[in-house]
Design a protein around this motif. Structure first.
Motif, PDB file in Angstrom:
ATOM      1  N   GLU A 130      31.618  50.245  44.241  1.00 33.40           N
ATOM      2  CA  GLU A 130      32.866  50.435  43.507  1.00 33.40           C
ATOM      3  C   GLU A 130      33.114  51.911  43.217  1.00 33.40           C
ATOM      4  O   GLU A 130      34.229  52.407  43.392  1.00 33.40           O
ATOM      5  CB  GLU A 130      32.822  49.661  42.186  1.00 33.40           C
ATOM      6  N   ILE A 133      34.233  53.750  46.345  1.00 36.96           N
ATOM      7  CA  ILE A 133      35.639  53.503  46.656  1.00 36.96           C
ATOM      8  C   ILE A 133      36.541  54.325  45.747  1.00 36.96           C
ATOM      9  O   ILE A 133      37.507  54.941  46.209  1.00 36.96           O
ATOM     10  CB  ILE A 133      35.942  51.992  46.552  1.00 36.96           C
ATOM     11  N   GLN A 134      36.224  54.363  44.440  1.00 38.23           N
ATOM     12  CA  GLN A 134      37.027  55.140  43.497  1.00 38.23           C
ATOM     13  C   GLN A 134      36.986  56.631  43.831  1.00 38.23           C
ATOM     14  O   GLN A 134      38.006  57.317  43.767  1.00 38.23           O
ATOM     15  CB  GLN A 134      36.544  54.905  42.065  1.00 38.23           C
ATOM     16  N   ARG A 136      36.519  57.967  46.770  1.00 32.77           N
ATOM     17  CA  ARG A 136      37.317  58.187  47.984  1.00 32.77           C
ATOM     18  C   ARG A 136      38.803  58.202  47.669  1.00 32.77           C
ATOM     19  O   ARG A 136      39.566  58.993  48.248  1.00 32.77           O
ATOM     20  CB  ARG A 136      36.997  57.120  49.019  1.00 32.77           C
ATOM     21  N   LEU A 137      39.253  57.327  46.746  1.00 27.82           N
ATOM     22  CA  LEU A 137      40.662  57.325  46.354  1.00 27.82           C
ATOM     23  C   LEU A 137      41.027  58.638  45.654  1.00 27.82           C
ATOM     24  O   LEU A 137      42.099  59.205  45.893  1.00 27.82           O
ATOM     25  CB  LEU A 137      40.949  56.143  45.440  1.00 27.82           C
ATOM     26  N   ILE A 138      40.156  59.137  44.801  1.00 25.75           N
ATOM     27  CA  ILE A 138      40.408  60.403  44.112  1.00 25.75           C
ATOM     28  C   ILE A 138      40.484  61.551  45.116  1.00 25.75           C
ATOM     29  O   ILE A 138      41.379  62.394  45.045  1.00 25.75           O
ATOM     30  CB  ILE A 138      39.320  60.657  43.046  1.00 25.75           C
ATOM     31  N   ALA A 140      41.286  61.356  48.265  1.00 27.32           N
ATOM     32  CA  ALA A 140      42.516  61.220  49.038  1.00 27.32           C
ATOM     33  C   ALA A 140      43.716  61.731  48.249  1.00 27.32           C
ATOM     34  O   ALA A 140      44.610  62.391  48.806  1.00 27.32           O
ATOM     35  CB  ALA A 140      42.718  59.761  49.445  1.00 27.32           C
ATOM     36  N   SER A 141      43.738  61.460  46.941  1.00 25.36           N
ATOM     37  CA  SER A 141      44.833  61.954  46.096  1.00 25.36           C
ATOM     38  C   SER A 141      44.814  63.473  46.020  1.00 25.36           C
ATOM     39  O   SER A 141      45.862  64.121  46.071  1.00 25.36           O
ATOM     40  CB  SER A 141      44.724  61.373  44.688  1.00 25.36           C
ATOM     41  N   ARG A 144      46.199  65.019  49.163  1.00 22.68           N
ATOM     42  CA  ARG A 144      47.657  64.968  49.263  1.00 22.68           C
ATOM     43  C   ARG A 144      48.300  66.139  48.531  1.00 22.68           C
ATOM     44  O   ARG A 144      49.387  66.582  48.895  1.00 22.68           O
ATOM     45  CB  ARG A 144      48.178  63.643  48.709  1.00 22.68           C
TER      46      ARG A 144
END
Length: 175
Positions: A130, A133-134, A136-138, A140-141, A144
């Motif tokens: 978990e 995954i979190q 990786r999302l951070i 990716a943000s 951007r």
């Protein structure tokens, strides 16, 4: 004393295994059951044989491979025939015997501590997944934010704008 009143064999818990034989001379039974590998130990009574491990076997199992073990000459084996038993029943008996006798080669297999550690390890692996995954999302943000900006769209004026009146081009003349 009448010897025919006593069954020949060796008892482990409430289960009467057959008389121990040398491992190299043993012929496995044709039905399913449990077997125990034994080693000589003068501290054990009434027979000086200590259990090393308990094995579950099914119908037509290839147990002759046990005779090819290292030091098979010094080992003994005894079997508990359990015809018409399910794998779950044999596994339950084996687990009870392992819990009761704590054989050397099986250590604390199936103990509560081991099960608890396995559960905790599973929980830690879930948390790790978990968090991965979190993270990786951070990331990716954040990536951007560093992307080049696209051409800005022309902004529309906000509010009421006077409409140009068509054909009212009157010129004021000085009077």
């Amino acid at each position: 004393m009448n010897t025919y009143l006593f069954a020949a064999g060796i008892r482990f818990n409430d289960h009467m295994f057959c008389e121990p034989r040398r491992l190299v001379d043993w012929v496995p039974p044709k039905c399913a059951g449990i077997c125990v590998i034994l080693a000589g130990d003068p501290n054990w009574a009434p027979k000086p044989l200590q259990p090393l491990c308990f094995w579950e076997f099914g119908n037509n199992s290839d147990l002759r491979r046990l005779t090819r073990m290292a030091n098979a000459q010094a080992l003994f084996i005894s079997a508990l025939a359990m015809p018409f038993s399910t794998s779950a029943q044999r596994s339950e008996v084996r687990n009870q015997l392992v819990w009761a006798y704590n054989p050397v080669c099986q250590g604390s297999a199936g103990s509560a501590v081991e099960c608890e550690l396995a559960y905790k390890l599973g929980e830690l692996e879930k948390k790790h997944e978990e968090q991965t995954i979190q993270l990786r999302l951070i990331l990716a943000s954040i990536n951007r934010l560093f992307e080049p900006l696209s051409e800005p769209k022309p902004h529309r004026a906000i509010g009421f704008l006077p409409q140009p009146v068509a054909g009212s081009e009157t010129k004021l003349t000085p009077a």
